[in-house]
Motif scaffolding. Structure first.
Motif, PDB file in Angstrom:
ATOM      1  N   GLY A   2      22.505 -21.016  39.608  1.00  0.00           N
ATOM      2  CA  GLY A   2      22.835 -19.976  38.645  1.00  0.00           C
ATOM      3  C   GLY A   2      24.047 -20.308  37.799  1.00  0.00           C
ATOM      4  N   SER A   3      24.251 -21.586  37.546  1.00  0.00           N
ATOM      5  CA  SER A   3      25.337 -22.026  36.665  1.00  0.00           C
ATOM      6  C   SER A   3      24.785 -22.052  35.242  1.00  0.00           C
ATOM      7  CB  SER A   3      25.836 -23.419  37.072  1.00  0.00           C
ATOM      8  OG  SER A   3      26.311 -23.403  38.385  1.00  0.00           O
ATOM      9  N   HIS A   4      24.927 -20.954  34.546  1.00  0.00           N
ATOM     10  CA  HIS A   4      24.301 -20.759  33.237  1.00  0.00           C
ATOM     11  C   HIS A   4      25.165 -21.321  32.110  1.00  0.00           C
ATOM     12  CE1 HIS A   4      21.611 -18.327  35.553  1.00  0.00           C
ATOM     13  NE2 HIS A   4      22.485 -17.346  35.728  1.00  0.00           N
ATOM     14  N   GLY A   5      25.418 -22.629  32.144  1.00  0.00           N
ATOM     15  CA  GLY A   5      26.371 -23.234  31.231  1.00  0.00           C
ATOM     16  C   GLY A   5      25.829 -23.764  29.926  1.00  0.00           C
ATOM     17  N   GLY A   6      24.519 -23.930  29.803  1.00  0.00           N
ATOM     18  CA  GLY A   6      24.001 -24.516  28.567  1.00  0.00           C
ATOM     19  C   GLY A   6      22.612 -24.020  28.229  1.00  0.00           C
ATOM     20  N   GLY A   7      22.173 -24.337  27.027  1.00  0.00           N
ATOM     21  CA  GLY A   7      20.823 -23.998  26.577  1.00  0.00           C
ATOM     22  C   GLY A   7      20.535 -22.510  26.618  1.00  0.00           C
ATOM     23  N   ALA A   8      19.281 -22.193  26.919  1.00  0.00           N
ATOM     24  CA  ALA A   8      18.856 -20.789  26.972  1.00  0.00           C
ATOM     25  C   ALA A   8      19.575 -20.034  28.085  1.00  0.00           C
ATOM     26  CB  ALA A   8      17.342 -20.705  27.154  1.00  0.00           C
ATOM     27  N   ALA A   9      19.954 -20.739  29.155  1.00  0.00           N
ATOM     28  CA  ALA A   9      20.675 -20.077  30.245  1.00  0.00           C
ATOM     29  C   ALA A   9      22.022 -19.535  29.758  1.00  0.00           C
ATOM     30  CB  ALA A   9      20.883 -21.049  31.406  1.00  0.00           C
ATOM     31  N   ARG A  10      22.681 -20.294  28.912  1.00  0.00           N
ATOM     32  CA  ARG A  10      23.960 -19.831  28.353  1.00  0.00           C
ATOM     33  C   ARG A  10      23.739 -18.611  27.465  1.00  0.00           C
ATOM     34  NH1 ARG A  10      28.814 -21.865  28.389  1.00  0.00           N
ATOM     35  NH2 ARG A  10      30.343 -21.352  26.805  1.00  0.00           N
ATOM     36  N   VAL A  11      22.676 -18.629  26.670  1.00  0.00           N
ATOM     37  CA  VAL A  11      22.336 -17.466  25.842  1.00  0.00           C
ATOM     38  C   VAL A  11      22.078 -16.256  26.733  1.00  0.00           C
ATOM     39  CG1 VAL A  11      20.650 -16.517  24.203  1.00  0.00           C
ATOM     40  CG2 VAL A  11      21.426 -18.884  23.954  1.00  0.00           C
ATOM     41  N   ALA A  12      21.314 -16.464  27.810  1.00  0.00           N
ATOM     42  CA  ALA A  12      21.024 -15.365  28.735  1.00  0.00           C
ATOM     43  C   ALA A  12      22.310 -14.800  29.344  1.00  0.00           C
ATOM     44  CB  ALA A  12      20.082 -15.848  29.834  1.00  0.00           C
ATOM     45  N   TYR A  13      23.225 -15.681  29.684  1.00  0.00           N
ATOM     46  CA  TYR A  13      24.496 -15.263  30.281  1.00  0.00           C
ATOM     47  C   TYR A  13      25.387 -14.551  29.261  1.00  0.00           C
ATOM     48  CZ  TYR A  13      29.022 -15.580  32.614  1.00  0.00           C
ATOM     49  OH  TYR A  13      30.249 -15.281  33.172  1.00  0.00           O
TER      50      TYR A  13
ATOM     51  N   VAL B 203      23.396 -13.277  35.476  1.00  0.00           N
ATOM     52  CA  VAL B 203      24.509 -13.221  36.413  1.00  0.00           C
ATOM     53  C   VAL B 203      24.860 -14.633  36.874  1.00  0.00           C
ATOM     54  CG1 VAL B 203      25.235 -12.341  38.672  1.00  0.00           C
ATOM     55  CG2 VAL B 203      23.787 -10.936  37.182  1.00  0.00           C
ATOM     56  N   TRP B 204      26.129 -15.003  36.686  1.00  0.00           N
ATOM     57  CA  TRP B 204      26.585 -16.320  37.146  1.00  0.00           C
ATOM     58  C   TRP B 204      26.401 -16.371  38.665  1.00  0.00           C
ATOM     59  CZ3 TRP B 204      27.892 -20.048  33.751  1.00  0.00           C
ATOM     60  CH2 TRP B 204      28.339 -21.254  34.293  1.00  0.00           C
ATOM     61  N   GLY B 205      25.769 -17.430  39.144  1.00  0.00           N
ATOM     62  CA  GLY B 205      25.526 -17.578  40.572  1.00  0.00           C
ATOM     63  C   GLY B 205      24.150 -17.102  41.020  1.00  0.00           C
ATOM     64  N   GLN B 206      23.371 -16.509  40.115  1.00  0.00           N
ATOM     65  CA  GLN B 206      22.012 -16.062  40.442  1.00  0.00           C
ATOM     66  C   GLN B 206      21.035 -16.898  39.624  1.00  0.00           C
ATOM     67  OE1 GLN B 206      21.304 -11.812  40.202  1.00  0.00           O
ATOM     68  NE2 GLN B 206      19.091 -12.111  40.118  1.00  0.00           N
ATOM     69  N   GLY B 207      20.320 -17.784  40.290  1.00  0.00           N
ATOM     70  CA  GLY B 207      19.442 -18.719  39.595  1.00  0.00           C
ATOM     71  C   GLY B 207      17.991 -18.317  39.506  1.00  0.00           C
ATOM     72  N   VAL B 208      17.623 -17.183  40.111  1.00  0.00           N
ATOM     73  CA  VAL B 208      16.217 -16.776  40.161  1.00  0.00           C
ATOM     74  C   VAL B 208      16.102 -15.276  39.899  1.00  0.00           C
ATOM     75  CG1 VAL B 208      14.119 -16.707  41.587  1.00  0.00           C
ATOM     76  CG2 VAL B 208      15.792 -18.516  41.949  1.00  0.00           C
ATOM     77  N   GLY B 209      15.091 -14.904  39.110  1.00  0.00           N
ATOM     78  CA  GLY B 209      14.704 -13.506  39.002  1.00  0.00           C
ATOM     79  C   GLY B 209      15.374 -12.697  37.917  1.00  0.00           C
ATOM     80  N   LEU B 210      15.122 -11.394  37.985  1.00  0.00           N
ATOM     81  CA  LEU B 210      15.599 -10.436  36.993  1.00  0.00           C
ATOM     82  C   LEU B 210      17.095 -10.213  37.150  1.00  0.00           C
ATOM     83  CD1 LEU B 210      14.596  -8.464  34.755  1.00  0.00           C
ATOM     84  CD2 LEU B 210      14.513  -6.717  36.535  1.00  0.00           C
ATOM     85  N   GLN B 211      17.775 -10.230  36.015  1.00  0.00           N
ATOM     86  CA  GLN B 211      19.216  -9.967  35.965  1.00  0.00           C
ATOM     87  C   GLN B 211      19.534  -9.456  34.570  1.00  0.00           C
ATOM     88  OE1 GLN B 211      21.175 -14.025  36.387  1.00  0.00           O
ATOM     89  NE2 GLN B 211      19.180 -14.463  37.252  1.00  0.00           N
ATOM     90  N   GLY B 212      19.941  -8.207  34.484  1.00  0.00           N
ATOM     91  CA  GLY B 212      20.158  -7.593  33.180  1.00  0.00           C
ATOM     92  C   GLY B 212      18.850  -7.575  32.408  1.00  0.00           C
TER      93      GLY B 212
END
Length: 134
Positions: A28-39, A45-54
């Protein structure tokens, strides 16, 4: 056959019922790409790599080959079927930092073509449609 709308290439805002589906890593390290946009924008949620969050849904894509991604895609499709109140906008998961091609990832979404509230990127839809014609 997938004949619905496609996920926009760039998503900067969501309606209240829309969910941004992105590729993540298990940590759940959302540091780049679409993950960064999601974060930054959609409640990942930083530290949550799977599933619904916000207003986002994480599918891990960084832990190995395509076969390691499939169970998470299957879990996502089942989740979407159970939540018709949401519209899931799937990004080209795994096709950025994770390094996979559309041709490798899109077939994982074959069972999503009949799920009305899952919106696929145009690249994925074209590949899935080609695979399901036979």
């Amino acid at each position: 056959m997938y004949t619905r709308e496609y996920t926009p290439e760039r998503i900067t805002e969501l309606k209240p019922n829309e969910i941004f589906v992105f590729g993540s890593n298990l940590a759940g390290s959302h540091g780049g790409g679409a993950a960064r946009v999601a974060y930054n924008r959609f409640g990942a949620v930083w530290g949550q790599g799977v599933g619904l969050q916000g207003q986002s849904y994480a599918i891990p894509t960084m832990q190995g080959g395509v076969e390691t991604i499939k169970p998470y895609v299957d879990e996502f499709i089942a989740f979407a079927e159970q939540h018709p109140e949401y519209k899931f906008l799937v990004t080209r998961i795994g096709c950025g930092i994770a390094g996979f091609t559309d041709e490798e990832i899109a077939p994982l979404f074959e069972h999503a073509i009949d799920v009305e509230n899952i919106i696929l990127p145009e690249e994925f839809a074209g590949i899935v449609n080609a695979h399901t014609r036979f």
